[in-house]
Design a protein around this motif. Structure first.
Motif, mmCIF file in Angstrom:
data_model
loop_
_atom_site.group_PDB
_atom_site.id
_atom_site.type_symbol
_atom_site.label_atom_id
_atom_site.label_comp_id
_atom_site.label_asym_id
_atom_site.label_seq_id
_atom_site.Cartn_x
_atom_site.Cartn_y
_atom_site.Cartn_z
ATOM 1 N N CYS A 176 1.238 6.822 -6.880
ATOM 2 C CA CYS A 176 0.138 7.737 -7.178
ATOM 3 C C CYS A 176 0.465 9.157 -6.719
ATOM 4 O O CYS A 176 0.159 10.135 -7.404
ATOM 5 N N ALA B 134 0.838 -1.200 0.000
ATOM 6 C CA ALA B 134 0.000 0.000 0.000
ATOM 7 C C ALA B 134 0.869 1.243 0.000
ATOM 8 O O ALA B 134 0.571 2.230 -0.673
ATOM 9 N N SER C 199 -6.819 8.036 -8.762
ATOM 10 C CA SER C 199 -5.836 7.158 -8.115
ATOM 11 C C SER C 199 -5.746 7.369 -6.609
ATOM 12 O O SER C 199 -5.548 6.424 -5.861
ATOM 13 N N GLU D 57 -6.724 3.254 0.812
ATOM 14 C CA GLU D 57 -6.290 1.893 1.120
ATOM 15 C C GLU D 57 -5.504 1.894 2.431
ATOM 16 O O GLU D 57 -5.695 1.042 3.292
ATOM 17 N N GLY E 51 -4.991 4.425 -10.526
ATOM 18 C CA GLY E 51 -5.603 3.453 -9.621
ATOM 19 C C GLY E 51 -5.641 2.047 -10.191
ATOM 20 O O GLY E 51 -5.723 1.073 -9.452
ATOM 21 N N ASN F 124 -3.575 -1.085 -8.834
ATOM 22 C CA ASN F 124 -3.833 -1.978 -7.707
ATOM 23 C C ASN F 124 -5.272 -1.854 -7.240
ATOM 24 O O ASN F 124 -5.562 -1.417 -6.137
ATOM 25 N N PHE G 174 2.259 1.712 -3.467
ATOM 26 C CA PHE G 174 1.183 2.183 -4.343
ATOM 27 C C PHE G 174 0.995 3.685 -4.161
ATOM 28 O O PHE G 174 0.864 4.437 -5.128
ATOM 29 N N MET G 175 0.993 4.106 -2.894
ATOM 30 C CA MET G 175 0.806 5.534 -2.664
ATOM 31 C C MET G 175 1.988 6.329 -3.183
ATOM 32 O O MET G 175 1.822 7.434 -3.697
ATOM 33 N N SER H 216 -5.318 4.647 -3.511
ATOM 34 C CA SER H 216 -4.043 4.503 -2.795
ATOM 35 C C SER H 216 -4.125 5.016 -1.368
ATOM 36 O O SER H 216 -3.808 4.307 -0.424
ATOM 37 N N LYS H 217 -4.585 6.247 -1.208
ATOM 38 C CA LYS H 217 -4.572 6.820 0.131
ATOM 39 C C LYS H 217 -5.591 6.136 1.032
ATOM 40 O O LYS H 217 -5.316 5.781 2.168
#
Lengths: 188, 700, 109
Positions: free
Chosen positions: B345, B338, B401, B408, B537, B540, B341-342, B405-406
């Motif tokens: 993004c 996570a 996105s 999550e 986004g 993931n 991912f962030m 990401s956030k």
């Protein structure tokens, strides 16, 4: 009897030695030295060194001390030396060293590993110098001219050198240098 | 398959390309000149990106369990064969490093392209690109390194480039000071890195990443915790987390592409990367809690400060600090994918926002104060569009996105039963929504405050001059002359005034000129980033079959359990809840700022907060506090150390040795006093001594 | 006919010689007058001579006495040269002592 002579001479020797060290006037010290030298000559006689007795008196007491006195008078250093000692600790340390030195030597005397001699003294006839032949002088001479010929000759040369050296050292610097320079100047 | 592995061994080409560019441009850049130097740099970056893609394909060619194997590491040469320590210069191409490499090269290329337009006309044009390339090379060395020391090399390199680039316009005193501040603050963090490396070496005998992973549990938990916390300290320095966050807002003195590349997309994520690499230590101990709380607190507090900033770049800077806090929060919760991912993004939308703000400033004659902006939508439509997209992304509006990401990360806090952090995350998200909405509306909507009152169409409610504290003797560009450099004494600075505006600075005089759109070469990267921010986004999505990033990164995080929502409904519900709160924030700010500012110096939020406002606006006076501490007791301590410890003790010891020998020799000198009788005494002493030795020891 | 020496134990002579030697050494370190220092040296030499002769009798070896012969000769030479040096140095200075011969000292001290 022997002991009496010994102790008498010993007392004289010690008195003379102390005199040399303690008297203020150098001329008095020289005379004190003579006393010690003569005492030592007596010891030599006791110990059966006839030649050395003669030599001691003639050379030491007769020549050397006279030389001393000549120089004392020449230089006029017969003034009394002051009693104070400018160098620090010199006297106490000298005294201490003297005591220690005496103790050490006495210790060494007493041990055979140092001297090679047994501690008991028996009367010996002194051997050496060719199978007990002749008196003391002969025996010394024989040793001198055979085993010690080479050192004997060297010593003779040494004496000559010493005389020359003494003359050179003691002359006044000015006149001799000029005479020498003039001499070499003419020769070149 | 071995072919793929061999290709992975060529990963060193990725940093080599920009490194070559840096050297080449430093040597020949001046001769090449504008704009070819820029194109060369950009071309090299794009080549590096292509090669990173090749690496990606090679990696995907390997079966999943082999993707993070030790065999992917490549030793280039033996760097430090020093006794027990043997460190190689090498690369390690695994999913984590390749992901980061793609990010750096991809976003880097876009920003290089943007800079060709932004830096047009600058007299040190080619040197800028040399530094940018050098930075990229260092960052790539950092992420591709096969052991901690190579990473540290890159770490220091990016720190250096950050300094060089922040103070690029060093004729301005505030820029030079800001660069220095960044470097020094980083250094404090570096102490943590070094100490951690010492501990790692002491525990394992090597610094290779391959050794650390499986062995983390074999080390005592005290040591592992220490290592983790020390690395956290280093990461705080590089990623601007509390307590080492103070350099990032001042780093806005640098050119905007620098702010975008270094201080939004790449360098500041190095801390996150380091913690990901060191995840075994976080997993084995409870140090993750510390990391998560550091991140959470930072996210919240930075958000509270950002809502009152008048400078567009400073607001974005505090926003970056806040978003980085989210990444640290994720790492602390062991939700590593996570976090990554962030990172991706955030790079997209924050990069877009920074580059967009650069276009705004560029078109607004270098005025950065939002209080004299407004209504720019009309004059720079493309930039406005891109920034609106990015705004929606960062605020967490689905399906952009940021939502995936956030949110999550925030959901992960809930799912791992850390409810305190979950609440903090939600509140910080609300603040994010507020300050970003404020920024967008102050800049692009509302009344046009750049106009002098009364003239021009669309002046709106106008700017009330009576309320303006006009700066007397106004300069032509009307920039605030306050130099909020805390360390330089006021009278000394006769360099150009800083364009950065701090909270509390007076409003500049509006110059009356409308802004203009940026040239095409600058608009293009902004649009591309906006697009990526919109669709990012996809990487993931929370549907099991589409969690591509999670699956890709899994080999790098072997052994870390993933926590998923119990049901789709639960996951969906959590994310919707977060979005709802964010939407409230957006709405709140919209209400306040939709018409812009009635009076340029009266910010409605400022008034609502009343007494609290100065505390928040000045970032809790942390900066002032540090200055006072270092300047006062800090300086006094250093001065004392100099006078006493250095001069007296250390120099005294060294000189003392000399003095000692001098004294000794002087004493010995006394012996040679010239007195003959003393020498006789010496002889006598020696003789007695030798006889003593003979008497006592020989003959036994 | 062999010369008979005394029956007195050698140790007496040796101790006496040691005593004279010590007195001479102490005197050498203590007196400042150069000539008196020289005389102390002679004292020490005499003590050594006595020791040699004692051991010549003790160890039954004539070479002890031969050595003394040489010592005597060399001492004479030494006195001659030494006094010549003293005359050379102290000619100008009346009342000078050994302490005035301090040219070996450190010039900066």
């Amino acid at each position: 009897m022997e002991y009496f002579i010994f102790f008498l001479a010993a007392a004289l020797a010690l008195a003379g030695a102390l005199g040399v060290v303690l008297l203020r006037n150098p001329a008095h010290c020289a005379l004190s030295l003579v006393v010690t030298l003569i005492s030592v000559a007596i010891f030599f006689a006791q110990l059966g060194a006839a030649l050395l007795v003669a030599m001691q008196i003639i050379v030491y007491a007769g020549a050397i001390v006279v030389l001393f006195l000549f120089v004392i008078m020449l230089l006029g250093v017969d003034r009394k030396e002051s009693v104070e000692e400018p160098l620090k600790f010199q006297r106490p340390v000298a005294l201490a060293l003297g005591v220690i030195l005496f103790a050490e030597v006495v210790f060494l005397i007493g041990h055979q590993w140092a001297t090679g001699a047994s501690s008991s003294g028996t009367t010996h006839a002194i051997h050496g110098g060719g199978a007990d032949l002749g008196g003391n002088v002969e025996r010394v001479a024989r040793s001198l001219f055979t085993d010690f010929l080479w050192p004997f000759e060297i010593t003779a040369a040494l004496l000559v050198l010493a005389v020359v050296g003494a003359v050179v050292l003691a002359r006044r610097s000015g006149e001799s240098v000029e005479a020498g320079a003039a001499g070499t100047g003419e020769a070149s | 398959m071995s072919g793929s592995r061999d290709l992975l061994h060529l990963a060193w080409i990725i940093p080599a390309l920009p490194l070559f560019g840096a050297v080449f441009l430093l040597l020949f850049g001046k001769r090449i000149g504008e704009p070819v130097a820029g194109w060369i740099a950009t071309a090299l970056m794009s080549l590096a990106f292509v090669w990173s893609l090749v690496m990606l394909v090679s990696l995907l060619d390997l079966p999943t369990e082999m993707r993070a194997s030790v065999l992917n590491a490549n030793v280039l040469w033996s760097w430090m064969p020093a006794g027990a320590l043997h460190v190689d210069m090498g690369t390690f191409a695994d999913p984590l490093s390749i992901t980061w490499a793609l990010l750096v090269t991809g976003v880097g290329t876009l920003i290089h392209l943007y800079s060709i337009g932004y830096m047009h006309g600058d007299e040190r044009y080619s040197r800028f690109f040399a530094y940018l390339n050098l930075f990229a090379a260092s960052m790539l060395i950092l992420v591709l390194g096969s052991n901690f020391l190579v990473t540290f090399l890159g770490w220091e390199g990016v720190g250096l480039c950050s300094y060089l680039l922040i103070s690029f316009w060093f004729e301005r005193n505030s820029a030079a000071v800001a660069g220095k501040k960044a470097f020094v603050t980083n250094r404090v963090g570096d102490v943590g890195f070094l100490l951690a490396m010492f501990l790692i070496f002491a525990s394992y005998g090597t610094l290779n990443y391959s050794a650390v992973g499986p062995g983390a549990r074999s080390v005592s938990s005290g040591t592992a915790t220490a290592i983790a916390l020390l690395l956290l300290l280093a990461a705080c320095g590089k990623s601007a987390q509390i307590p080492l966050h103070l350099w990032l807002p001042d780093a806005m003195e640098g050119p905007t592409p620098v702010s975008a590349l270094i201080h939004a997309a790449t360098m500041v994520t190095a801390g996150v990367f380091l913690l990901c690499r060191a995840h075994p230590f976080l997993d084995a101990t409870s140090s993750g809690t510390v990391v998560a709380w550091v991140g959470g607190i930072t996210a919240l507090l930075a958000g509270t400060v950002a809502i009152l900033q008048p400078d567009i770049k400073r607001a974005l800077a505090y926003s970056t600090v806040s978003q980085l806090g989210y990444m640290f929060l994720a790492v602390g919760l062991h939700a590593y994918t996570a976090a990554v991912f962030m990172v991706l993004c955030h790079a997209f939308y924050k990069g877009c926002l920074f580059l967009g703000s650069g276009s705004v400033i560029h078109g607004n004659h270098d005025v950065q104060d939002m209080r004299v902006m407004g209504g720019f939508r009309k004059y720079m439509p493309y930039t406005a569009f891109a920034m609106v997209v990015a705004w929606l992304a960062i605020a967490g509006v689905p399906p952009l996105s940021g939502f995936f990401s956030k949110d999550e990360i925030i959901s992960q806090a809930f799912l791992r039963d850390d409810y305190a952090l979950w609440v903090i995350g939600i509140v910080a998200a609300a603040f994010t929504a507020v300050y970003m909405t404020r920024l967008i509306f102050l800049t692009f909507y509302g009344n046009e405050r750049f106009r002098v009152a009364g003239d021009g169409p669309g002046a709106g409610s106008g700017v009330g001059h009576e309320a303006l504290p006009v700066i007397s003797g106004g300069s032509d560009d009307g920039v605030a002359v306050l130099d909020h450099d805390h360390t330089a004494p006021a009278g000394d600075d006769d360099s150009d005034p800083s364009p950065t505006v701090a909270y509390g600075d007076p409003v500049p005089v509006p110059n009356g000129h409308p802004p203009h759109e940026a040239p095409g070469i600058m608009v293009l990267p902004v649009m591309v980033l906006a697009l990526l921010a919109a669709i990012g986004g996809i990487l993931n999505l929370p549907f099991t079959s589409m969690e591509w990033l999670d699956k890709f990164l899994e080999p790098s995080f072997r052994g870390v359990p993933a926590v998923k929502p119990d049901s789709f409904a639960q996951g969906f519900g959590l994310e919707m809840l977060t979005f709802a709160i964010a939407a409230c924030g957006i709405f709140f700010a919209y209400k306040l700022y939709k018409k812009g500012l009635e009076y340029a110096d009266r910010d409605p939020l400022n008034e609502k907060l009343g007494v609290l406002a100065p505390i928040l606006g000045n970032a809790y006076y942390y900066d002032h506090g540090i200055s006072k501490l270092v300047g006062g007791p800090g300086r006094a301590t250093a001065s004392w150390l100099n006078r006493v410890v250095d001069a007296k003790i250390i120099d005294g010891a060294v000189n003392g040795v000399g003095h000692f020998f001098e004294l000794l020799s002087r004493g010995v000198q006394e012996i040679q006093d010239g007195h003959v009788r003393r020498y006789a005494m010496g002889i006598a002493l020696g003789t007695v001594g030798i006889l003593l030795y003979v008497v006592l020891w020989i003959g036994r | 006919m062999p010369v008979l020496a005394t029956t007195i134990d050698a140790g007496w002579y040796l101790v006496l010689a040691a005593l004279v030697f010590t007195i001479g050494a102490a005197g050498l370190l203590t007196r400042r007058n150069v000539l008196v220092m020289f005389m102390c040296v002679e004292l020490m030499l005499n003590a050594v001579n006595l020791t040699f002769v004692t051991f010549a009798r003790e160890l039954n070896d004539i070479r002890g006495q031969v050595i003394v012969f040489f010592i005597l000769a060399v001492a004479a030479a030494e006195v001659a040269v030494g006094l010549a040096i003293i005359v050379a140095i102290f000619r100008r200075r009346r009342g000078a002592t050994a302490d005035d011969l301090d040219l070996l000292k450190d010039p900066t001290a």
